[in-house]
Design an enzyme around this catalytic site. Sequence first.
Site, PDB file in Angstrom:
ATOM      1  CG  ASP A  97     -13.546  97.548  11.022  1.00 16.46           C
ATOM      2  OD1 ASP A  97     -14.659  97.352  10.502  1.00 16.46           O
ATOM      3  OD2 ASP A  97     -12.654  96.681  11.063  1.00 16.46           O
ATOM      4  CD  GLU A 119     -14.432  93.180  16.175  1.00 15.01           C
ATOM      5  OE1 GLU A 119     -14.977  92.064  16.303  1.00 15.01           O
ATOM      6  OE2 GLU A 119     -14.429  93.829  15.114  1.00 15.01           O
ATOM      7  CD  GLU A 133     -13.170  98.156   5.956  1.00 14.17           C
ATOM      8  OE1 GLU A 133     -14.237  97.857   5.388  1.00 14.17           O
ATOM      9  OE2 GLU A 133     -12.117  98.405   5.327  1.00 14.17           O
ATOM     10  CG  HIS A 207     -16.786  91.182   1.428  1.00 11.78           C
ATOM     11  ND1 HIS A 207     -16.356  90.238   2.332  1.00 11.78           N
ATOM     12  CD2 HIS A 207     -16.791  92.368   2.089  1.00 11.78           C
ATOM     13  CE1 HIS A 207     -16.123  90.814   3.490  1.00 11.78           C
ATOM     14  NE2 HIS A 207     -16.369  92.107   3.372  1.00 11.78           N
ATOM     15  NE  ARG A 209     -14.060  99.848   0.268  1.00 13.69           N
ATOM     16  CZ  ARG A 209     -15.143 100.585   0.023  1.00 13.69           C
ATOM     17  NH1 ARG A 209     -15.192 101.349  -1.052  1.00 13.69           N
ATOM     18  NH2 ARG A 209     -16.164 100.559   0.838  1.00 13.69           N
ATOM     19  CG  HIS A 239     -20.634  91.102  -1.327  1.00 14.99           C
ATOM     20  ND1 HIS A 239     -21.000  92.319  -1.868  1.00 14.99           N
ATOM     21  CD2 HIS A 239     -20.541  91.313   0.015  1.00 14.99           C
ATOM     22  CE1 HIS A 239     -21.109  93.221  -0.898  1.00 14.99           C
ATOM     23  NE2 HIS A 239     -20.850  92.624   0.250  1.00 14.99           N
TER      24      HIS A 239
END
Length: 359
Positions: A97, A119, A133, A207, A209, A239
């Site tokens: 994604d 996937e 995503e 991590h 966003r 990260h």
Amino acid sequence: MRIGIVFGTRPEIIKVAPVYLKAKEMEKDGIEADFICTGQHREMVDMMKGIFNVEADIDMNIMTANQTLNEVMYKVVRGFEELLKERHYDWIFVQGDTTTAMAAALAAFNRGVKVGHIEAGLRSGNLYDPFPEEMNRRVIDQVSEKMFAPTQRAKETLLKEGFDEKRIIVTGNTVIDAQMYVVNHFDLESVRKKIIDHENYFLVTLHRRENIGQRMRNILRALRKFSEKEGIEIVFPVHKNPKVRDIVYTELDGCKNAHLIEPVDYVELTALLKGARFVATDSGGIQEEAPTFGKFVVVCRKTTERPELIESGFGILAGTEEESVYAALNRAVRFVPGTLKNPFGDGYASERILSSVLR
């Protein structure tokens, strides 16, 4: 049959390297494969190449500092427009994604090249969480000739959205193939001991966003409170994102139980995962990887596109409030896997994917 297998980020290369390795084994069956790197995450991609002993056949090298999602998308589409003029692929395989995957899939579709989505069928149900995503994976499925669903649940999701069942193949998740490769090629206990010499710890990765800001502060406060109360140490590869690092180092400042380390490679991460008592993460990939080693996952997010983890008993959706995360950690420390089965596969996904396009 000529195929292009696309990757640009660390999670992608983990999941497509086994497909490429299997494709090279199947050259006798008429498969000719190119490994195509966009370089969306340059540093992490370079770090991954050595583990699987593969190099990109084509490297677009699109990464520049502080580029926006639209700039990444533009560069990938432009790069693939030129590549697809030069090389006549029968299939382009994309994974998951990312913006790399979505842009490559659209570029291939627009040039009349068949797209295979590794996937496929994952959904959170919220177009903006995770962002971008959730949008990317929906778009990729729309333009895919074949959708390689990692689980039966993912296939059912696609069927409910109206996709033709003939386009959907349940393969398992290629991340299990990658884990089996690492287990068979590396001494994971020795790798782990170079980082931490005992197993009284839990592994943390954060991590995403959408979590950066107060959500992440809440999560970290819960982790610190739990660690200090229970005497279980934290191992946290932090990260590289400066915003993530600022929050982590502020909230865990002075926490003697917290081992804040630099990002690790996939072998090191697998070794840490294998040795941990449990995991707290907002990563999608680790939700799939932890059950291989019988580890419970505290999912520090409001949604998950991998409900199989929760339904199987290997995880809990903890949310991002301090109280709910703390309660989930207390549940995790009491977890005993027993006879629970890994819901994400058996290590043969790559073979099923490639065999399906040879039929």
